[in-house]
Every structure is written in structure tokens, then in C-alpha cells.
Design a protein around this motif. Structure first.
Motif, short mmCIF file in Angstrom:
data_model
loop_
_atom_site.label_atom_id
_atom_site.label_comp_id
_atom_site.label_asym_id
_atom_site.label_seq_id
_atom_site.Cartn_x
_atom_site.Cartn_y
_atom_site.Cartn_z
N ILE A 93 0.88 -1.17 0.00
CA ILE A 93 0.00 0.00 0.00
C ILE A 93 0.92 1.22 0.00
N PRO A 94 1.33 1.68 -1.19
CA PRO A 94 2.33 2.74 -1.30
C PRO A 94 1.91 4.05 -0.62
N GLU A 95 0.63 4.42 -0.72
CA GLU A 95 0.20 5.68 -0.13
C GLU A 95 0.28 5.67 1.40
N ALA A 96 0.32 4.50 2.03
CA ALA A 96 0.49 4.39 3.48
C ALA A 96 1.92 3.98 3.85
N CYS A 97 2.80 3.88 2.87
CA CYS A 97 4.19 3.46 3.08
C CYS A 97 4.23 2.13 3.84
N ALA A 98 3.35 1.22 3.45
CA ALA A 98 3.21 -0.03 4.19
C ALA A 98 3.14 -1.24 3.27
N ARG A 99 3.53 -2.36 3.85
CA ARG A 99 3.45 -3.65 3.19
C ARG A 99 2.84 -4.62 4.21
N ILE A 100 1.91 -5.45 3.76
CA ILE A 100 1.33 -6.46 4.64
C ILE A 100 2.07 -7.77 4.37
N SER B 296 9.72 1.98 3.93
CA SER B 296 10.97 2.73 3.89
C SER B 296 10.93 3.84 4.95
N PRO B 297 12.03 4.06 5.65
CA PRO B 297 12.04 5.12 6.66
C PRO B 297 11.88 6.51 6.05
N SER B 298 12.23 6.67 4.79
CA SER B 298 12.13 7.98 4.16
C SER B 298 10.80 8.22 3.45
N CYS B 299 9.95 7.22 3.40
CA CYS B 299 8.66 7.35 2.73
C CYS B 299 7.75 8.30 3.52
N GLN B 300 7.08 9.18 2.83
CA GLN B 300 6.15 10.14 3.45
C GLN B 300 4.72 9.68 3.16
N PRO B 301 4.04 9.10 4.15
CA PRO B 301 2.70 8.54 3.90
C PRO B 301 1.65 9.61 3.58
N ARG B 302 0.78 9.27 2.63
CA ARG B 302 -0.36 10.11 2.27
C ARG B 302 -1.65 9.48 2.79
N MET C 221 -7.54 6.27 5.07
CA MET C 221 -7.08 5.23 6.00
C MET C 221 -7.26 3.86 5.36
N PHE C 222 -6.42 2.93 5.81
CA PHE C 222 -6.52 1.53 5.44
C PHE C 222 -6.53 0.70 6.71
N ALA C 223 -7.19 -0.44 6.66
CA ALA C 223 -7.20 -1.39 7.77
C ALA C 223 -7.25 -2.79 7.18
N ALA C 224 -6.67 -3.74 7.88
CA ALA C 224 -6.68 -5.14 7.42
C ALA C 224 -7.08 -6.02 8.58
N GLU C 225 -7.86 -7.03 8.27
CA GLU C 225 -8.25 -8.03 9.26
C GLU C 225 -8.02 -9.40 8.67
N MET C 226 -7.73 -10.36 9.55
CA MET C 226 -7.33 -11.68 9.09
C MET C 226 -8.11 -12.75 9.82
N GLY C 227 -8.37 -13.83 9.10
CA GLY C 227 -8.97 -15.01 9.69
C GLY C 227 -8.42 -16.23 8.98
N VAL C 228 -8.66 -17.40 9.55
CA VAL C 228 -8.24 -18.64 8.93
C VAL C 228 -9.48 -19.46 8.70
N GLU C 229 -9.64 -19.95 7.47
CA GLU C 229 -10.79 -20.76 7.11
C GLU C 229 -10.34 -22.18 6.81
N GLY C 230 -11.25 -23.10 7.00
CA GLY C 230 -10.95 -24.51 6.72
C GLY C 230 -10.50 -25.22 7.98
N GLU C 231 -10.20 -26.49 7.80
CA GLU C 231 -9.81 -27.34 8.93
C GLU C 231 -8.30 -27.44 9.05
#
Length: 167
Positions: free
Chosen positions: A43-50, A70-76, A153-163
Motif C-alpha cells: 500500500i504505497p500511499e500508506a508506506c506499508a506492506r502487509i 521505507s524510513p524515508s517514505c512520506q505517507p499520504r 485510511m486503510f485497515a486489514a483483518e485476518m482469519g483462517v478458514e478450513g480445517e
């Protein structure tokens, strides 16, 4: 540097089963081995990687983290904790992306990451030369007066499906 570590257990997956249609449509990613950290989304605009990884632990089979690119990235835009923000379409959030990650060692199990985006209408003022400029003194005064412009803003949520697989 870790921006946030966001983890939801498999128990939350049934509550997230009825997803709206995401803005981004994609197939499941390649199956991933246990212990191998892989990038789920940039997510370049948040200077983030999941990033995520299957753990091999039955109590917490998949773990993911939001990492600064990146430490020099300026988030939008800002990446926020989904558990606190509780993103929903009723509150102006858009269901942005659905990422399914199969477990290479356990075909019946997959991690499911849901990315939400909350856009903000941003009017850009151009000066006489057609440039958008930010002046330090003006920005300091706006910040001191609590008049900072809202940012997406961005948000991420995670779950695990299956057995889970034995072993």
C-alpha cells in the motif's frame, strides 16, 4: 519497523463470511509453506506492506504484520488497527481487497485477509503557477489549531478458514 501487528483468530472467520464485493478482484495466491514470510499486499500511499506467514501452531495458524516500506517514505494515508476502527460500509469504509492464501502443507486450510479503505475527499488548492504547495508556517498554524485535513485510511483483518491438518 513494525507499524502494527494485527491478528485475529480463526474464530472470527464465520462472522466475516458474508463479504461485499471487493474493489480489487484477484485469484488466490500461490500456496505458501509454513514459516515462510510472504508479502500479501503493498500500500504505497500508506508506506506499508502487509506480510504474513503460516506458523504451524494450531492455536495461531497464521500471523500477519503491517511493515513500513521505507524510513524515508512520506505517507499520504494511514494504516489503522481494524479491531479498533471496526471498518464497515455503513461508516464510509470500502471493502478494498480480499486475499486468500492457501497453506501448502494443508490443502484444507487458508488464511483470508480483508483490506478496507476509507477514502477522504481532498480538494487540492493550486497556486498562481498551478502548483500544490504546503508552507511550513501555515501547516504549523493549522496543526496548532487542530485544523489538519483528514487523510485516507486503510485497515486489514485476518482469519483462517478450513480445517487444521494434524501432524
Amino acid at each position: 519497523m513494525r507499524l502494527a501487528i494485527l491478528t485475529l483468530l480463526a474464530a472470527t472467520a464465520p462472522a466475516l463470511a458474508a463479504d461485499p464485493r471487493p474493489e480489487i478482484t484477484r485469484d488466490a495466491v500461490q500456496p505458501q509453506q509454513v514459516g515462510v514470510v510472504h508479502t500479501l499486499r503493498q500500500i504505497p500511499e500508506a508506506c506499508a506492506r502487509i506480510e504474513g506467514a503460516f506458523t504451524g501452531d494450531a492455536a495461531e495458524p497464521y500471523r500477519f504484520a503491517v511493515v513500513r516500506t521505507s524510513p524515508s517514505c512520506q505517507p499520504r494515508a494511514r494504516f489503522v488497527d481494524a479491531a479498533k476502527a471496526k471498518p464497515s460500509q455503513a461508516d464510509g469504509w470500502l471493502f478494498n481487497d480480499l486475499i486468500r492464501v492457501p497453506n501448502a502443507g494443508c490443502a484444507s486450510q487458508q488464511a483470508v485477509v480483508r483490506v478496507w479503505r476509507r477514502p477522504v475527499e481532498q480538494a487540492v488548492k493550486l497556486d498562481g503557477q498551478g502548483q500544490s504547495r504546503v508552507y511550513l508556517d501555515d501547516a504549523k498554524q493549522a496543526a496548532a489549531g487542530g485544523k489538519l485535513a483528514a487523510i485516507p485510511m486503510f485497515a486489514a483483518e485476518m482469519g483462517v478458514e478450513g480445517e487444521a491438518c494434524g501432524g
